[in-house]
Design a protein around this motif. Structure first.
Motif, PDB file in Angstrom:
ATOM      1  N   VAL A 106       0.816  -1.216   0.000  1.00 23.76           N
ATOM      2  CA  VAL A 106       0.000   0.000   0.000  1.00 23.76           C
ATOM      3  C   VAL A 106       0.849   1.265   0.000  1.00 23.76           C
ATOM      4  CG1 VAL A 106      -1.781   1.290   1.254  1.00 23.76           C
ATOM      5  CG2 VAL A 106      -1.838  -1.215   1.241  1.00 23.76           C
ATOM      6  N   LEU A 107       1.700   1.388   0.998  1.00 21.87           N
ATOM      7  CA  LEU A 107       2.367   2.670   1.258  1.00 21.87           C
ATOM      8  C   LEU A 107       3.242   3.183   0.114  1.00 21.87           C
ATOM      9  CD1 LEU A 107       2.626   4.905   3.344  1.00 21.87           C
ATOM     10  CD2 LEU A 107       4.637   3.730   4.257  1.00 21.87           C
ATOM     11  N   PRO A 108       4.004   2.337  -0.598  1.00 20.65           N
ATOM     12  CA  PRO A 108       4.861   2.898  -1.652  1.00 20.65           C
ATOM     13  C   PRO A 108       4.121   3.764  -2.663  1.00 20.65           C
ATOM     14  CG  PRO A 108       5.492   0.640  -1.209  1.00 20.65           C
ATOM     15  CD  PRO A 108       4.237   0.892  -0.419  1.00 20.65           C
ATOM     16  N   PHE A 109       2.864   3.429  -2.949  1.00 21.04           N
ATOM     17  CA  PHE A 109       2.088   4.225  -3.902  1.00 21.04           C
ATOM     18  C   PHE A 109       1.723   5.594  -3.333  1.00 21.04           C
ATOM     19  CE2 PHE A 109       1.277  -0.217  -5.064  1.00 21.04           C
ATOM     20  CZ  PHE A 109       1.641  -0.182  -6.400  1.00 21.04           C
ATOM     21  N   PHE A 110       1.696   5.700  -1.999  1.00 24.74           N
ATOM     22  CA  PHE A 110       1.403   6.978  -1.356  1.00 24.74           C
ATOM     23  C   PHE A 110       2.676   7.746  -1.007  1.00 24.74           C
ATOM     24  CE2 PHE A 110      -2.416   4.485  -0.669  1.00 24.74           C
ATOM     25  CZ  PHE A 110      -3.429   5.409  -0.918  1.00 24.74           C
ATOM     26  N   LEU A 111       3.829   7.205  -1.372  1.00 24.19           N
ATOM     27  CA  LEU A 111       5.121   7.844  -1.105  1.00 24.19           C
ATOM     28  C   LEU A 111       5.855   8.279  -2.365  1.00 24.19           C
ATOM     29  CD1 LEU A 111       6.658   5.555   1.679  1.00 24.19           C
ATOM     30  CD2 LEU A 111       6.286   8.020   1.883  1.00 24.19           C
ATOM     31  N   ASN A 112       5.686   7.541  -3.441  1.00 24.03           N
ATOM     32  CA  ASN A 112       6.545   7.678  -4.614  1.00 24.03           C
ATOM     33  C   ASN A 112       6.622   9.108  -5.140  1.00 24.03           C
ATOM     34  OD1 ASN A 112       8.191   6.718  -6.807  1.00 24.03           O
ATOM     35  ND2 ASN A 112       6.375   6.791  -8.105  1.00 24.03           N
ATOM     36  N   ASP A 113       5.470   9.708  -5.441  1.00 19.14           N
ATOM     37  CA  ASP A 113       5.478  11.052  -6.029  1.00 19.14           C
ATOM     38  C   ASP A 113       5.959  12.100  -5.030  1.00 19.14           C
ATOM     39  OD1 ASP A 113       4.612  10.036  -8.393  1.00 19.14           O
ATOM     40  OD2 ASP A 113       2.514  10.619  -8.143  1.00 19.14           O
ATOM     41  N   LYS A 116       9.657  12.073  -5.080  1.00 14.30           N
ATOM     42  CA  LYS A 116      10.146  12.672  -6.321  1.00 14.30           C
ATOM     43  C   LYS A 116      10.068  14.192  -6.266  1.00 14.30           C
ATOM     44  CE  LYS A 116       9.188   8.839  -9.489  1.00 14.30           C
ATOM     45  NZ  LYS A 116       8.364   8.361 -10.624  1.00 14.30           N
ATOM     46  N   LEU A 117       9.024  14.695  -5.634  1.00 15.73           N
ATOM     47  CA  LEU A 117       8.880  16.149  -5.480  1.00 15.73           C
ATOM     48  C   LEU A 117       9.934  16.721  -4.538  1.00 15.73           C
ATOM     49  CD1 LEU A 117       4.997  16.495  -5.140  1.00 15.73           C
ATOM     50  CD2 LEU A 117       6.396  17.438  -6.990  1.00 15.73           C
ATOM     51  N   HIS A 118      10.362  15.924  -3.569  1.00 16.09           N
ATOM     52  CA  HIS A 118      11.300  16.386  -2.541  1.00 16.09           C
ATOM     53  C   HIS A 118      12.468  15.390  -2.443  1.00 16.09           C
ATOM     54  CE1 HIS A 118       8.207  19.258  -1.424  1.00 16.09           C
ATOM     55  NE2 HIS A 118       7.343  18.258  -1.288  1.00 16.09           N
ATOM     56  N   PRO A 119      13.380  15.425  -3.391  1.00 18.36           N
ATOM     57  CA  PRO A 119      14.458  14.426  -3.447  1.00 18.36           C
ATOM     58  C   PRO A 119      15.426  14.477  -2.281  1.00 18.36           C
ATOM     59  CG  PRO A 119      14.818  16.171  -5.063  1.00 18.36           C
ATOM     60  CD  PRO A 119      13.440  16.373  -4.522  1.00 18.36           C
ATOM     61  N   ASP A 120      15.418  15.577  -1.501  1.00 18.11           N
ATOM     62  CA  ASP A 120      16.330  15.673  -0.366  1.00 18.11           C
ATOM     63  C   ASP A 120      15.723  15.126   0.925  1.00 18.11           C
ATOM     64  OD1 ASP A 120      18.666  16.958  -1.572  1.00 18.11           O
ATOM     65  OD2 ASP A 120      17.302  18.610  -1.936  1.00 18.11           O
ATOM     66  N   VAL A 121      14.481  14.649   0.858  1.00 16.31           N
ATOM     67  CA  VAL A 121      13.866  13.987   2.015  1.00 16.31           C
ATOM     68  C   VAL A 121      14.405  12.562   2.101  1.00 16.31           C
ATOM     69  CG1 VAL A 121      11.722  13.060   2.975  1.00 16.31           C
ATOM     70  CG2 VAL A 121      11.781  15.386   2.044  1.00 16.31           C
ATOM     71  N   GLU A 122      14.865  12.178   3.278  1.00 15.90           N
ATOM     72  CA  GLU A 122      15.400  10.831   3.505  1.00 15.90           C
ATOM     73  C   GLU A 122      14.311   9.966   4.130  1.00 15.90           C
ATOM     74  OE1 GLU A 122      18.765   8.496   6.212  1.00 15.90           O
ATOM     75  OE2 GLU A 122      18.771  10.689   6.104  1.00 15.90           O
ATOM     76  N   LEU A 123      13.916   8.909   3.422  1.00 17.07           N
ATOM     77  CA  LEU A 123      12.894   7.992   3.920  1.00 17.07           C
ATOM     78  C   LEU A 123      13.543   6.868   4.724  1.00 17.07           C
ATOM     79  CD1 LEU A 123       9.974   6.848   4.000  1.00 17.07           C
ATOM     80  CD2 LEU A 123      10.561   5.592   1.901  1.00 17.07           C
ATOM     81  N   ASN A 292      -3.742  14.483  -2.461  1.00 18.91           N
ATOM     82  CA  ASN A 292      -3.492  13.527  -3.545  1.00 18.91           C
ATOM     83  C   ASN A 292      -4.027  12.119  -3.330  1.00 18.91           C
ATOM     84  OD1 ASN A 292      -1.472  14.911  -5.606  1.00 18.91           O
ATOM     85  ND2 ASN A 292      -0.841  15.543  -3.546  1.00 18.91           N
ATOM     86  N   LYS A 293      -4.518  11.789  -2.138  1.00 21.00           N
ATOM     87  CA  LYS A 293      -4.868  10.384  -1.890  1.00 21.00           C
ATOM     88  C   LYS A 293      -5.998   9.902  -2.799  1.00 21.00           C
ATOM     89  CE  LYS A 293      -7.972  10.980   2.094  1.00 21.00           C
ATOM     90  NZ  LYS A 293      -8.255  10.520   3.470  1.00 21.00           N
ATOM     91  N   ALA A 294      -6.979  10.746  -3.109  1.00 20.15           N
ATOM     92  CA  ALA A 294      -8.066  10.329  -3.991  1.00 20.15           C
ATOM     93  C   ALA A 294      -7.531  10.003  -5.387  1.00 20.15           C
ATOM     94  CB  ALA A 294      -9.131  11.421  -4.068  1.00 20.15           C
ATOM     95  N   ARG A 295      -6.619  10.828  -5.877  1.00 18.79           N
ATOM     96  CA  ARG A 295      -6.017  10.575  -7.193  1.00 18.79           C
ATOM     97  C   ARG A 295      -5.221   9.276  -7.186  1.00 18.79           C
ATOM     98  NH1 ARG A 295      -1.006  10.922  -8.722  1.00 18.79           N
ATOM     99  NH2 ARG A 295      -0.366  12.131  -6.891  1.00 18.79           N
ATOM    100  N   ILE A 296      -4.445   9.048  -6.126  1.00 20.28           N
ATOM    101  CA  ILE A 296      -3.619   7.839  -6.040  1.00 20.28           C
ATOM    102  C   ILE A 296      -4.493   6.588  -6.021  1.00 20.28           C
ATOM    103  CG2 ILE A 296      -1.998   6.570  -4.572  1.00 20.28           C
ATOM    104  CD1 ILE A 296      -0.973   9.357  -3.643  1.00 20.28           C
ATOM    105  N   ILE A 297      -5.569   6.627  -5.261  1.00 19.09           N
ATOM    106  CA  ILE A 297      -6.479   5.477  -5.193  1.00 19.09           C
ATOM    107  C   ILE A 297      -7.076   5.190  -6.562  1.00 19.09           C
ATOM    108  CG2 ILE A 297      -8.674   4.663  -4.259  1.00 19.09           C
ATOM    109  CD1 ILE A 297      -7.936   6.182  -1.669  1.00 19.09           C
ATOM    110  N   GLU A 298      -7.486   6.242  -7.262  1.00 21.23           N
ATOM    111  CA  GLU A 298      -8.086   6.067  -8.595  1.00 21.23           C
ATOM    112  C   GLU A 298      -7.075   5.514  -9.594  1.00 21.23           C
ATOM    113  OE1 GLU A 298     -10.367   8.728 -12.022  1.00 21.23           O
ATOM    114  OE2 GLU A 298      -9.836   9.630 -10.094  1.00 21.23           O
ATOM    115  N   GLU A 299      -5.828   6.002  -9.536  1.00 21.43           N
ATOM    116  CA  GLU A 299      -4.818   5.589 -10.510  1.00 21.43           C
ATOM    117  C   GLU A 299      -4.212   4.223 -10.197  1.00 21.43           C
ATOM    118  OE1 GLU A 299      -1.856   8.616 -10.665  1.00 21.43           O
ATOM    119  OE2 GLU A 299      -3.158  10.098 -11.626  1.00 21.43           O
ATOM    120  N   LYS A 300      -3.974   3.930  -8.920  1.00 15.90           N
ATOM    121  CA  LYS A 300      -3.191   2.743  -8.557  1.00 15.90           C
ATOM    122  C   LYS A 300      -4.026   1.580  -8.028  1.00 15.90           C
ATOM    123  CE  LYS A 300       0.508   5.089  -9.533  1.00 15.90           C
ATOM    124  NZ  LYS A 300       1.257   4.802 -10.786  1.00 15.90           N
TER     125      LYS A 300
END
Length: 307
Positions: A106-113, A116-123, A292-300
């Motif tokens: 589940v979670l990777p789809f809610f993290l990926n973009d 990408k928007l914030h490449p300096d964030v360390e997960l 973005n969660k509604a968009r992610i659910i619809e797309e993924k």
């Protein structure tokens, strides 16, 4: 006085480790370089910071007070650098999340973009069982957790992300009538359970207890993936979350067995401590999810509604 931030950090590491050698290793410097900087730092004080007895270095009472001050100064410098980066629209810092094992679907789809928007964030993502996830959250070792069963003993806030549906799964299609006795059905099956502390196991056991189901055979495995592969191999059946079964269902390696009172429905929820002091990174992530969660659910997860 004219000491540098580098000298403050070197002295702090010596005070923390009680060793010039260990401080050098932590800072990736040579031991002579650390010794020279310690002498230069000491030269700016009339009171000794350290004492050497034998081959061991000791921090004096005055030195301990300087070490506390040095730690505070370095923390403030880090905060200034962090705020400067944020002010320049460059989001930096750590995002620490602990999730139950099935949530890896589940979670990777809610993290990926977001990443990408914030490449300096360390997960920092810890995938483990429910018991450890709750411990991590309770001890404030993570910013968020993703679970399908909300712990009742903690004061939490939550954001619901995606419904969680659990079905009885087998490697062959079996056609039971909806009104067949559940105990009779389960008596014919070898049930595969997750280990103690698993949220999937808790949900399965609650279903069995709630419906007064009797069964004869059981096996225990330590991950949903292991349970899934065991079912494919014909070792038994289990109640599993739909979210991790997409490919196997499409390939017909696994089949949903329709019986009454299933699916079990819960919710994948992002949770955090009620009084959590959010960093700019965690605040930005919550805002991103809201938008973005509604968009992610619809797309993924469009496939999810087919079951």
């Amino acid at each position: 006085m004219n000491y540098t931030l580098s000298q403050l950090e070197i002295f702090l590491r010596i005070a923390q480790t009680g060793s010039v050698t260990k401080a050098a290793e932590l800072l990736h410097l040579t031991q002579p370089a650390v010794s020279i900087q310690l002498r230069n730092f000491q030269s700016q004080f009339d009171i000794p910071l350290t004492e050497v007895m034998g081959r061991k270095i000791y921090i004096t009472d005055f030195g301990k007070e300087i070490a506390v001050a040095a730690e505070s100064i370095l923390e403030q410098v880090h905060a200034i650098n962090f705020k400067t980066a944020v002010f320049k629209n460059k989001l930096t810092g750590k995002l620490k999340i602990s999730v139950v094992s099935t949530a890896k679907y589940v979670l990777p789809f809610f993290l990926n973009d977001f990443l990408k928007l914030h490449p300096d964030v360390e997960l920092i993502l810890d995938v483990t069982n429910k018991r450890t996830v709750i411990q991590n959250l309770e001890q404030n070792e993570v910013d968020f957790s993703l679970v399908s069963i909300i712990p009742q003993k903690l004061e939490l806030q939550q954001m619901d992300l995606l419904p969680n549906k659990l079905y009885l799964i087998n490697n062959n299609p079996i056609d039971y009538a909806k009104d067949d006795n559940l105990s009779e059905i389960f008596q014919k099956l070898t049930l595969l359970f997750r280990e103690e502390g698993s949220g999937t196991r808790q949900t399965m056991e609650e279903f069995i207890f709630r419906n007064d189901i009797k069964f004869s055979k059981r096996l225990q495995l330590t991950s949903n993936e292991a349970v899934k592969q065991a079912i494919i191999a014909g070792m038994g059946s289990s109640i599993l979350p739909l979210i991790g079964l997409k490919n196997e269902l499409l390939n017909k390696d696994l089949h949903i067995i329709p019986i009454k009172n299933l699916p079990i429905k819960t919710m994948w929820s992002l949770i955090w401590l009620k009084n959590k002091k959010h960093s700019p990174v965690t605040m930005a992530y919550l805002t991103y999810l809201e938008e973005n969660k509604a968009r992610i659910i619809e797309e993924k997860f469009a496939w999810y509604d087919n079951y």
